[in-house]
Design an enzyme around this catalytic site. Structure first.
Site, PDB file in Angstrom:
ATOM      1  N   GLU A  22      16.276  80.957  28.572  1.00 41.03           N
ATOM      2  CA  GLU A  22      16.393  82.007  27.618  1.00 41.03           C
ATOM      3  C   GLU A  22      17.566  82.723  28.121  1.00 41.03           C
ATOM      4  O   GLU A  22      18.034  83.811  28.365  1.00 41.03           O
ATOM      5  CB  GLU A  22      15.216  82.997  28.116  1.00 41.03           C
ATOM      6  CG  GLU A  22      13.992  82.373  27.561  1.00 41.03           C
ATOM      7  CD  GLU A  22      12.784  83.486  27.581  1.00 41.03           C
ATOM      8  OE1 GLU A  22      12.708  84.176  28.592  1.00 41.03           O
ATOM      9  OE2 GLU A  22      11.845  83.260  26.742  1.00 41.03           O
ATOM     10  N   ARG A  62      11.939  77.710  38.486  1.00 42.99           N
ATOM     11  CA  ARG A  62      10.939  77.807  37.240  1.00 42.99           C
ATOM     12  C   ARG A  62      11.093  76.752  36.057  1.00 42.99           C
ATOM     13  O   ARG A  62      12.161  76.329  36.087  1.00 42.99           O
ATOM     14  CB  ARG A  62      11.025  79.335  36.669  1.00 42.99           C
ATOM     15  CG  ARG A  62      10.773  80.299  37.720  1.00 42.99           C
ATOM     16  CD  ARG A  62      10.985  81.713  37.271  1.00 42.99           C
ATOM     17  NE  ARG A  62       9.497  82.201  36.270  1.00 42.99           N
ATOM     18  CZ  ARG A  62       9.822  82.517  35.094  1.00 42.99           C
ATOM     19  NH1 ARG A  62      11.182  82.665  34.602  1.00 42.99           N
ATOM     20  NH2 ARG A  62       8.656  82.886  34.382  1.00 42.99           N
ATOM     21  N   ASP A  82       3.884  80.479  26.581  1.00 48.66           N
ATOM     22  CA  ASP A  82       4.149  81.586  27.229  1.00 48.66           C
ATOM     23  C   ASP A  82       2.897  82.435  27.233  1.00 48.66           C
ATOM     24  O   ASP A  82       2.984  83.584  26.378  1.00 48.66           O
ATOM     25  CB  ASP A  82       5.503  82.223  26.508  1.00 48.66           C
ATOM     26  CG  ASP A  82       6.030  83.291  27.310  1.00 48.66           C
ATOM     27  OD1 ASP A  82       5.510  83.436  28.347  1.00 48.66           O
ATOM     28  OD2 ASP A  82       6.961  83.990  26.549  1.00 48.66           O
ATOM     29  N   GLU A 118       1.299  91.115  28.948  1.00 52.41           N
ATOM     30  CA  GLU A 118       2.306  90.848  27.958  1.00 52.41           C
ATOM     31  C   GLU A 118       1.677  90.850  26.659  1.00 52.41           C
ATOM     32  O   GLU A 118       1.821  91.793  25.676  1.00 52.41           O
ATOM     33  CB  GLU A 118       3.493  90.023  28.435  1.00 52.41           C
ATOM     34  CG  GLU A 118       4.567  89.815  27.249  1.00 52.41           C
ATOM     35  CD  GLU A 118       5.582  88.855  27.577  1.00 52.41           C
ATOM     36  OE1 GLU A 118       5.534  88.457  28.858  1.00 52.41           O
ATOM     37  OE2 GLU A 118       6.438  89.037  26.517  1.00 52.41           O
TER      38      GLU A 118
HETATM   39  C1  GCU Z   1       8.325  85.883  28.536  1.00 51.64           C
HETATM   40  C2  GCU Z   1       8.830  87.307  28.592  1.00 51.64           C
HETATM   41  C3  GCU Z   1      10.182  87.480  28.925  1.00 51.64           C
HETATM   42  C4  GCU Z   1      10.354  86.801  30.592  1.00 51.64           C
HETATM   43  C5  GCU Z   1       9.924  85.308  30.243  1.00 51.64           C
HETATM   44  C6  GCU Z   1       9.974  84.645  31.539  1.00 51.64           C
HETATM   45  O1  GCU Z   1       9.292  85.231  27.576  1.00 51.64           O
HETATM   46  O2  GCU Z   1       8.658  87.808  27.289  1.00 51.64           O
HETATM   47  O3  GCU Z   1      10.169  88.868  29.440  1.00 51.64           O
HETATM   48  O4  GCU Z   1      11.495  86.920  30.989  1.00 51.64           O
HETATM   49  O5  GCU Z   1       8.795  85.153  29.571  1.00 51.64           O
HETATM   50  O6  GCU Z   1       9.005  84.156  32.137  1.00 51.64           O
HETATM   51  O7  GCU Z   1      10.993  84.087  32.093  1.00 51.64           O
END
Ligand code: GCU
Length: 651
Positions: A267, A300, A346, A374
């Site tokens: 991300e 991770r 997720d 979430e």
């Molecule tokens: C999800 C979540 C994010 C978080 C990510 C993660 O996508 O929406 O806010 O950072 O998981 O686990 O790194």
């Protein structure tokens, strides 16, 4: 006593402690940092409940007798109860502390002596809570107020709440906590430097008193962002010595420091890919820096391309973690632990178990669960998550001598659901998830029902009828939430970014790879080898075949694995479209029923508690109605097929 704040340590919410009063006359205990927290807990309880100060180090055969017997093993404990004494023997200080808390929780729950006199030993060496707290005090995906650790880029110096938090965590066997968000932004990159370490070491001390090790999330690009280097290449000698220096300094401040949690190349976070290196290169370099001090790297596996083209049906985000990490099996250092989310997508209300748990044989693995809700109702809607986590732990991978996920992993982490709200979790009933996470990863053989009942009796009420009702509400809540949200494992359909409430096409044409592919004929993601993305091949043949074949694919995951027409006949004898209508009408009704059930408890739990929960059920009822109407209308319009019961949809 304040039931909202004290949670499951609400000794004194009823008269359950009266019969244990005689034991509070004396506490005999060996020396030790963590043991002394256990002694303090007993003394405070005696003071609070009975206004007495026990004689400490008194008669060894009277009152509470705490002992250490290393042969029990780290974190293990055994409790024996006689007329005169409660003997709590721990394998170490943590074991003693856990035994004392167990006694207090079960006594508070009104359980009989034979249930209180237990002997338990933790399944995993690392039982961790991950906070997604930012330096400014905000919490990513937090639904319970602001951070208890940080505000305005300063670390709190008031240890009152931190101590109470450490008590809650250790009382359910948690022994590790990472205090900052995995997305490490500019300011938080400095947490590993002198700018913050003094203050963070005070937090570590407080947690240390309760046998909890502190960890930090780190920014993979820290050598550049705070070290003045022009690279973060894991094979660069300057980068290696940057991290070695950091580690040395951290351990000088915090001798019991646990290690680093890392979100890299995920991300848009930096990572080794920039330098043509892989995750093993990246993780092993950090592991070398921590090795001299016994620290570990938790790396991770939430790695996927978040810039997908929705037009390209061949690419499947669910495949990503396995595709990235499977080829690296056996290359990670022994102090690296790969942290794998329970599912390949997720933290949805329903998804398959990650195939990566079965793919790695020569790598240390942790499971990652999301306690914060979430995608599962954001602590407005009731959703007790232990049944879902159990599905993951109990999943049979059909691999090697250790087929079940729970036997293949070496630890588990849960993303925290607490903040500075008075009841910690924003919603008092969401406390069951924090308690449940701790209990489950201490002993994965416990049932979701046992854990729920323990939590209700210790935290809310031990009245037989009332506790039974609340336990039942908790146990039905995941099914209810699932039935009015996205159907049969397809996921999402939530309001983008915010992730609460319905927006069916919110992510459908986005780059995030989270699609349901609904058209006028059908819906679902084809992940088969035969005609789809081939994701099913990531499982052992027994599971791969089961998922590949639409007739053997578990129905609750039908749309996770297959794209099917609305007229597809389910085992229940109803079509997919009819199932969508039925489950959404029923789901909204059942959500309203939860609210009615709670109303019957008016006057039976403290008013503030009752009201706070009641407000949540109001929100849930409205949310469920909206999901029902939007989903049913959307699929009625898409499919053109009427509900056989002719209920109201909005065309
Ligand atoms: C999800 C979540 C994010 C978080 C990510 C993660 O996508 O929406 O806010 O950072 O998981 O686990 O790194």
């Amino acid at each position: 006593m304040d039931m909202m704040y004290d949670c499951w340590l609400s000794a004194g919410k009823d008269d359950n402690f009266d019969r244990a009063k005689k034991y509070f006359c004396s506490v005999t205990a060996p020396d030790g940092r963590v043991v002394s927290s256990a002694v303090k807990e007993l003394c405070n309880t005696a003071e609070r409940l009975f206004g007495i100060s026990p004689c400490v180090d008194g008669d060894a055969d009277k009152g509470f007798v705490l002992r250490i017997d290393a042969s029990l093993g780290a974190g293990a404990y055994k409790t024996e109860i006689t007329d005169d004494a409660v003997y709590i023997t721990g394998g170490d200080g943590n074991g003693v502390l856990y035994g004392v808390y167990r006694f207090l929780i079960l006594t508070g729950g009104g359980y009989p002596d034979d249930r209180i006199a237990v002997s338990e030993s933790p399944a995993y060496a690392v039982r961790m809570i991950d906070h997604w707290d930012n330096g400014d005090g905000g919490i990513e995906r937090g639904y319970a107020g602001r951070s208890i650790f940080f505000s305005d880029y300063a670390v709190t110096e008031d240890m009152t709440r931190i101590t109470d938090y450490a008590r809650l965590l250790s009382s359910v066997g948690i022994n590790a906590v990472c205090i900052n968000n995995v997305n490490v932004h500019r300011n938080e990159s400095y947490f590993i430097t002198d700018r913050y370490l003094d203050k963070i070491s005070a937090l570590a001390d407080t947690f240390g008193d309760y046998g909890i090790k502190l960890y930090l999330s780190v920014n993979y690009a820290a050598p550049i962002e705070i070290g003045g280097l022009d690279t973060a290449d894991p094979l660069d000698s300057g980068v290696k010595s940057f991290w070695a220096d950091m580690a040395k300094n951290i351990y000088a401040h915090i001798p019991g420091f646990g290690g680093f949690l890392v979100k890299a190349d995920s991300e848009n976070r930096p990572g080794p890919f920039t330098y043509g290196r892989d995750h093993a290169d990246g993780a092993n370099m950090l592991a070398e820096a921590l090795r001299p001090y016994g620290g570990i790297v938790i790396w991770r596996c939430f790695v996927y391309n978040c810039h997908l083209d929705w037009r390209d049906r061949s690419i499947d985000r669910a495949r990503a973690a396995y595709d990235h990490f499977k080829p690296l099996d056996g290359r990670f250092a022994d102090n690296v632990y790969l942290q794998i989310k329970n599912g390949p997508m997720d933290f949805q209300i329903r998804e398959a178990v990650s195939p990566l748990f079965s793919g790695l044989d020569k790598t240390n693995m942790f499971a990652e669960f999301q306690i914060t809700q979430e995608y599962t109702g954001q602590q407005k809607d009731l959703c007790y998550l232990v049944p879902m986590w159990k599905e993951c732990l109990d999943f049979n991978t059909f691999r090697n001598g250790k087929p079940f996920v729970k036997d293949r992993i070496l630890g588990a982490a849960g993303v925290s659901n607490i903040g500075d709200s008075h009841c910690w979790t924003g919603a008092p009933l969401a406390g069951a998830n924090l308690y449940g996470f701790g209990r489950l990863v201490f002993d994965p053989s416990l049932s979701a029902g046992e854990i729920a009942e323990e939590w209700v009796r210790a935290s809310v009420t031990s009245d037989e009828k009332d506790s039974e009702l609340i336990t039942k509400m908790l146990l039905s809540s995941r099914d209810i939430y699932e039935s009015y949200t996205s159907p049969l494992g397809v996921g999402w359909m939530v309001v983008p970014h915010y992730h609460y409430g319905v927006d069916i096409d919110g992510y459908e044409y986005s780059p995030w790879g989270t699609y349901h592919y609904s058209d006028c004929h059908g819906m679902g993601v084809d992940r088969t080898v035969a005609t789809g993305t081939g994701y099913t091949s990531q499982y052992a043949p027994e599971n791969a075949d089961m998922y590949e074949n639409i007739d053997t694919c578990p129905e609750e995951l039908l749309l996770f694995f297959h794209h099917v027409p609305y007229t597809h006949m389910l085992k229940s004898g109803e079509t997919l479209i009819q199932h969508i209508y039925d489950s959404h009408f029923e789901g909204a009704d059942r959500a309203a029923e939860l609210a009615h059930q709670w109303e019957t408890l008016k006057g039976r739990v403290p008013d503030d508690y009752f009201e706070t929960v009641r407000e949540r059920f109001e929100m849930q009822t409205a949310n469920a109605e909206r999901w029902r109407d939007v989903v049913n209308t959307y699929f009625h319009r898409k499919s053109g097929i009427d509900d056989i019961h002719n209920r109201k949809v909005y065309d």
